[in-house]
Design a protein around this motif. Structure first.
Motif, mmCIF file in Angstrom:
data_model
loop_
_atom_site.group_PDB
_atom_site.id
_atom_site.type_symbol
_atom_site.label_atom_id
_atom_site.label_comp_id
_atom_site.label_asym_id
_atom_site.label_seq_id
_atom_site.Cartn_x
_atom_site.Cartn_y
_atom_site.Cartn_z
ATOM 1 N N LEU B 250 0.918 -1.248 0.057
ATOM 2 C CA LEU B 250 0.113 0.036 0.103
ATOM 3 C C LEU B 250 0.901 1.361 -0.039
ATOM 4 C CD1 LEU B 250 -2.988 -0.349 2.278
ATOM 5 C CD2 LEU B 250 -2.971 -0.813 -0.155
ATOM 6 N N VAL B 251 1.744 1.217 0.541
ATOM 7 C CA VAL B 251 2.725 2.380 0.767
ATOM 8 C C VAL B 251 3.151 2.865 -0.587
ATOM 9 C CG1 VAL B 251 5.036 1.431 1.324
ATOM 10 C CG2 VAL B 251 4.392 3.726 2.345
ATOM 11 N N ASP B 252 3.491 2.004 -1.587
ATOM 12 C CA ASP B 252 3.750 2.244 -3.062
ATOM 13 C C ASP B 252 2.743 3.166 -3.689
ATOM 14 O OD1 ASP B 252 6.255 1.220 -2.806
ATOM 15 O OD2 ASP B 252 5.570 -0.692 -2.979
ATOM 16 N N SER B 253 1.576 2.970 -3.231
ATOM 17 C CA SER B 253 0.404 3.529 -4.013
ATOM 18 C C SER B 253 0.373 4.981 -3.612
ATOM 19 C CB SER B 253 -0.915 3.063 -3.841
ATOM 20 O OG SER B 253 -1.166 2.883 -2.394
ATOM 21 N N ILE B 254 0.684 5.436 -2.391
ATOM 22 C CA ILE B 254 0.820 6.955 -2.004
ATOM 23 C C ILE B 254 2.337 7.485 -2.446
ATOM 24 C CG2 ILE B 254 -1.040 6.763 -0.743
ATOM 25 C CD1 ILE B 254 0.504 6.770 1.673
ATOM 26 N N ARG B 255 3.327 6.309 -2.219
ATOM 27 C CA ARG B 255 4.541 7.191 -2.478
ATOM 28 C C ARG B 255 4.985 7.759 -3.947
ATOM 29 N NH1 ARG B 255 8.941 5.290 -5.107
ATOM 30 N NH2 ARG B 255 7.705 3.353 -5.624
ATOM 31 N N VAL B 256 4.011 7.509 -4.930
ATOM 32 C CA VAL B 256 4.205 7.833 -6.302
ATOM 33 C C VAL B 256 3.765 9.086 -6.439
ATOM 34 C CG1 VAL B 256 4.118 5.433 -7.101
ATOM 35 C CG2 VAL B 256 1.938 6.818 -7.008
ATOM 36 N N VAL B 260 5.365 14.327 -3.092
ATOM 37 C CA VAL B 260 5.380 13.698 -1.866
ATOM 38 C C VAL B 260 7.002 13.438 -1.446
ATOM 39 C CG1 VAL B 260 4.858 11.593 -0.491
ATOM 40 C CG2 VAL B 260 3.068 12.988 -1.605
ATOM 41 N N LYS B 261 7.404 13.528 -0.323
ATOM 42 C CA LYS B 261 8.920 13.242 0.024
ATOM 43 C C LYS B 261 8.883 12.045 1.030
ATOM 44 C CE LYS B 261 10.518 16.471 -2.167
ATOM 45 N NZ LYS B 261 11.272 16.365 -3.559
ATOM 46 N N VAL B 262 7.793 11.952 1.691
ATOM 47 C CA VAL B 262 7.665 10.797 2.756
ATOM 48 C C VAL B 262 6.312 10.390 2.736
ATOM 49 C CG1 VAL B 262 7.733 10.233 5.185
ATOM 50 C CG2 VAL B 262 9.397 11.800 4.107
ATOM 51 N N ALA B 263 6.162 9.132 2.512
ATOM 52 C CA ALA B 263 4.942 8.335 2.632
ATOM 53 C C ALA B 263 4.741 7.567 3.826
ATOM 54 C CB ALA B 263 4.470 7.350 1.285
ATOM 55 N N VAL B 287 14.100 7.853 6.856
ATOM 56 C CA VAL B 287 13.252 7.562 7.619
ATOM 57 C C VAL B 287 13.689 6.323 8.500
ATOM 58 C CG1 VAL B 287 11.262 7.949 5.965
ATOM 59 C CG2 VAL B 287 12.379 5.939 5.710
ATOM 60 N N ALA B 288 14.901 5.645 8.259
ATOM 61 C CA ALA B 288 15.457 4.698 9.317
ATOM 62 C C ALA B 288 15.532 5.450 10.701
ATOM 63 C CB ALA B 288 16.698 4.055 8.796
ATOM 64 N N LYS B 289 16.108 6.610 10.502
ATOM 65 C CA LYS B 289 16.213 7.395 11.875
ATOM 66 C C LYS B 289 14.883 7.644 12.708
ATOM 67 C CE LYS B 289 20.536 9.664 12.028
ATOM 68 N NZ LYS B 289 21.328 10.994 11.499
ATOM 69 N N ILE B 290 14.127 7.840 11.845
ATOM 70 C CA ILE B 290 12.676 8.093 12.682
ATOM 71 C C ILE B 290 12.001 6.894 13.245
ATOM 72 C CG2 ILE B 290 10.292 8.655 12.243
ATOM 73 C CD1 ILE B 290 11.311 10.457 9.706
ATOM 74 N N ALA B 291 12.399 5.699 12.569
ATOM 75 C CA ALA B 291 11.994 4.362 12.963
ATOM 76 C C ALA B 291 12.651 4.002 14.062
ATOM 77 C CB ALA B 291 12.194 3.194 11.748
ATOM 78 N N GLU B 292 14.104 4.416 14.305
ATOM 79 C CA GLU B 292 14.873 4.033 15.428
ATOM 80 C C GLU B 292 14.467 4.791 16.795
ATOM 81 O OE1 GLU B 292 18.949 5.264 14.420
ATOM 82 O OE2 GLU B 292 18.989 3.506 12.978
ATOM 83 N N ALA B 300 17.577 4.128 4.996
ATOM 84 C CA ALA B 300 17.311 5.612 4.843
ATOM 85 C C ALA B 300 15.978 5.882 4.052
ATOM 86 C CB ALA B 300 18.228 6.338 4.054
ATOM 87 N N LEU B 301 15.894 5.067 3.048
ATOM 88 C CA LEU B 301 14.577 5.328 2.119
ATOM 89 C C LEU B 301 13.178 4.276 2.422
ATOM 90 C CD1 LEU B 301 16.391 6.179 -1.279
ATOM 91 C CD2 LEU B 301 15.717 7.800 0.462
ATOM 92 N N ALA B 302 13.651 3.492 3.192
ATOM 93 C CA ALA B 302 12.504 2.632 3.506
ATOM 94 C C ALA B 302 12.636 1.866 4.768
ATOM 95 C CB ALA B 302 12.402 1.359 2.425
ATOM 96 N N ALA B 303 11.674 2.113 5.743
ATOM 97 C CA ALA B 303 11.981 1.700 7.015
ATOM 98 C C ALA B 303 10.633 1.192 7.600
ATOM 99 C CB ALA B 303 12.555 2.783 7.921
ATOM 100 N N GLY B 304 10.673 0.422 8.706
ATOM 101 C CA GLY B 304 9.108 0.186 9.281
ATOM 102 C C GLY B 304 9.445 0.241 11.038
ATOM 103 N N ILE B 305 8.077 0.165 11.752
ATOM 104 C CA ILE B 305 8.005 0.225 12.977
ATOM 105 C C ILE B 305 6.855 -0.653 13.197
ATOM 106 C CG2 ILE B 305 7.677 1.770 15.161
ATOM 107 C CD1 ILE B 305 8.305 4.166 13.215
#
Lengths: 331, 331
Positions: B250-256, B260-263, B287-292, B300-305
């Motif tokens: 799903l994140v790809d459908s809004i990333r495009v 948009v810089k962050v989805a 976004v990895a820093k935010i995830a941490e 850096a460009l794809a992270a999860g929590i």
């Protein structure tokens, strides 16, 4: 890499070698093949020391503005443009250069026509029309090889964009082994495949997503999921601020639904004038036959109609014809 | 066509030539590369006169069921499966064969591991792990050439599907000139490019369109169009009858969305357990820093929590961190 050089390209190469001042121009409302072809040929001519003006009736669409060299494509000015040779690329008919361009270029001493559309009207003094080619970019790849011009990164990116967009990312019918080899060769000459494809396909405008949302919210599935349709009235188009380009391919967005055999879009063009686009995914349902009932036309799998009637009325009578055809053909 | 044969493939070919009874199996919840690789290698072994069982923990997904040979892939039975050699394809870890398969194949005398995932655990007695390859299908193309097995239409179609799907239709980073040449060669060996790509990409399930509709209706754009997010609660997943696969990307459908810089997607996995998927399109926002900050991880460009909090609460605190990061990085 070995390539076949089509005979018709040899005459084009002769014209190029023996002249100095060129205009390169593609069809109005340019797509990726038109823009990429203009840049690639323009830069190849420059590399040969020629004087080149790259023109188009319309501005470069936002989605192709990332291509290096696209900023060198100017809009055709009013008034005559001076050149020894006008090379039309990816353009099937002289009038499809656009109203202003047709006037500005009316006195061109020599017109060369390089295209891959089968319907091309061969309006040039020299015509190189190769309908088996997947893109005009493929023809220009061969021409540039024939001219022995080095494929710079700018040319490689422009040709790749032309070929990729006109084959739907290497998915359409004319994607031959040769097309794959040419694209592979371009990748080795300075195309960043990830970045290029991100720019070509993975950047969607908010407006076009809003149009897609409208379709997903308004589409109707009937006949046990075999018929899907959507109708777009003037009020909605106005609210979405949708350009003709934004709504050009709407029928594809519902055609893809698994199980759907016929997809139809009813678009109100002006009050009481309805354009119907129909697609069939099953050879047993011939939408050209349905179109003929309403004085429209097309092919068995893709046809269109223009009707002078209120939207709801036009829609109901065409839908009824589709329903009958579906039931007859599919049981 | 000239190809480089990787050294590691020679050992695989030796094992194949010197044994008779094989199992070919890919990872559970198989994708196009997994299914295509299983069919291609299975058929190549059959062509050499070997006994082959093609297995998978899970059924062939509906979207790949059109591939000839897919009906020969059986679900791994309970109880031991007899074979001299188990060849695992496109699978990074033994346990990713699936719980049942791991048990059934526990006594395999010899395991061969053919894969292109850099994270591969090299669990085989013979390992051919080539992370530079775009797809396991590319490795198998080379293996089949090395084994001098003719590429039949069934094998060509299976390999093409494997390579095309794992490169996103020749768009991802590892799409080298060699990949294009291999795909071109496969097109010349019995792939109907139009029909193949129609089946791979132009048939979308109604359910997945309904999920897309939900996203388009519920997504929120903020921070001047630089941040887009969507949250999916359990009730909505239930109403849509959405499987994990339906909501995986799903994140790809809004990333495009252009600009948009962050989805970010906030998905309620069970009551009070939220999975956050974040994508950045700008190297300045990591976004990895935010995830941490929330004990998550990634790149850096794809992270999860994964957060244990009510959905709205989890969403608000992660969004606030993203907003701060955006403003700091982008002004």
């Amino acid at each position: 890499m070995m390539i076949d050089i089509p005979e018709a390209l040899v005459s084009v190469a002769d014209v190029i070698r023996s002249h100095e001042r060129f205009v390169v121009i593609a069809h109005f409302r340019p797509d990726g093949d038109a823009i990429g072809s203009t840049i690639a040929l323009g830069h190849a001519l420059q590399a040969m020391g020629k004087q080149v003006r790259m023109l188009n009736e319309d501005p470069v669409p936002e989605r192709y503005a990332f291509l290096q060299g696209s900023d060198e494509i100017g809009r055709t000015p009013r008034g005559p443009v001076d050149a020894e040779v006008v090379i039309s690329v990816d353009n099937g008919a002289w009038k499809r250069l656009g109203d202003r361009s047709v006037v500005s270029l009316a006195n061109a001493p020599l017109v060369v026509n390089i295209d891959h559309h089968g319907s091309n009207e061969c309006f040039g003094a020299v015509n190189c029309v190769l309908p088996d080619e997947a893109a005009t970019g493929c023809i220009l790849y061969k021409l540039i090889r024939l001219l022995e011009v080095p494929i710079t990164p700018v040319i490689a990116n422009a040709l790749y964009a032309a070929i990729s967009t006109d084959t739907g990312s290497f998915q359409y019918e004319k994607t031959t082994p040769e097309v794959m080899r040419m694209a592979g060769d371009l990748l080795s000459k300075g195309v960043n495949v990830m970045e290029m494809n991100r720019m070509l396909y993975q950047e969607v405008s908010w407006k076009s997503l809003m149009v897609t949302r409208e379709v997903l919210n308004g589409m109707v599935l009937e006949e046990d999921g075999r018929l899907c349709w959507f109708s777009l009235d003037l009020e909605t188009k106005g609210r979405l601020n949708a350009s003709p380009d934004d709504v050009a391919d709407l029928v594809d967005s519902i055609r893809v639904i698994r199980g759907v055999k016929v997809a139809a879009i009813f678009e109100e063009m002006e009050p009481g004038v309805i354009r119907v686009s129909m697609r069939s995914k099953d050879a047993r349902v011939n939408v050209a036959k349905i179109a003929e009932e309403f004085h429209g036309g097309g092919h068995a799998l893709a046809a269109g109609i223009r009707i002078r009637r209120p939207l709801a009325e036009a829609r109901e009578c065409v839908l009824q014809a589709i329903r009958v055809a579906c039931r007859k053909a599919l049981g």
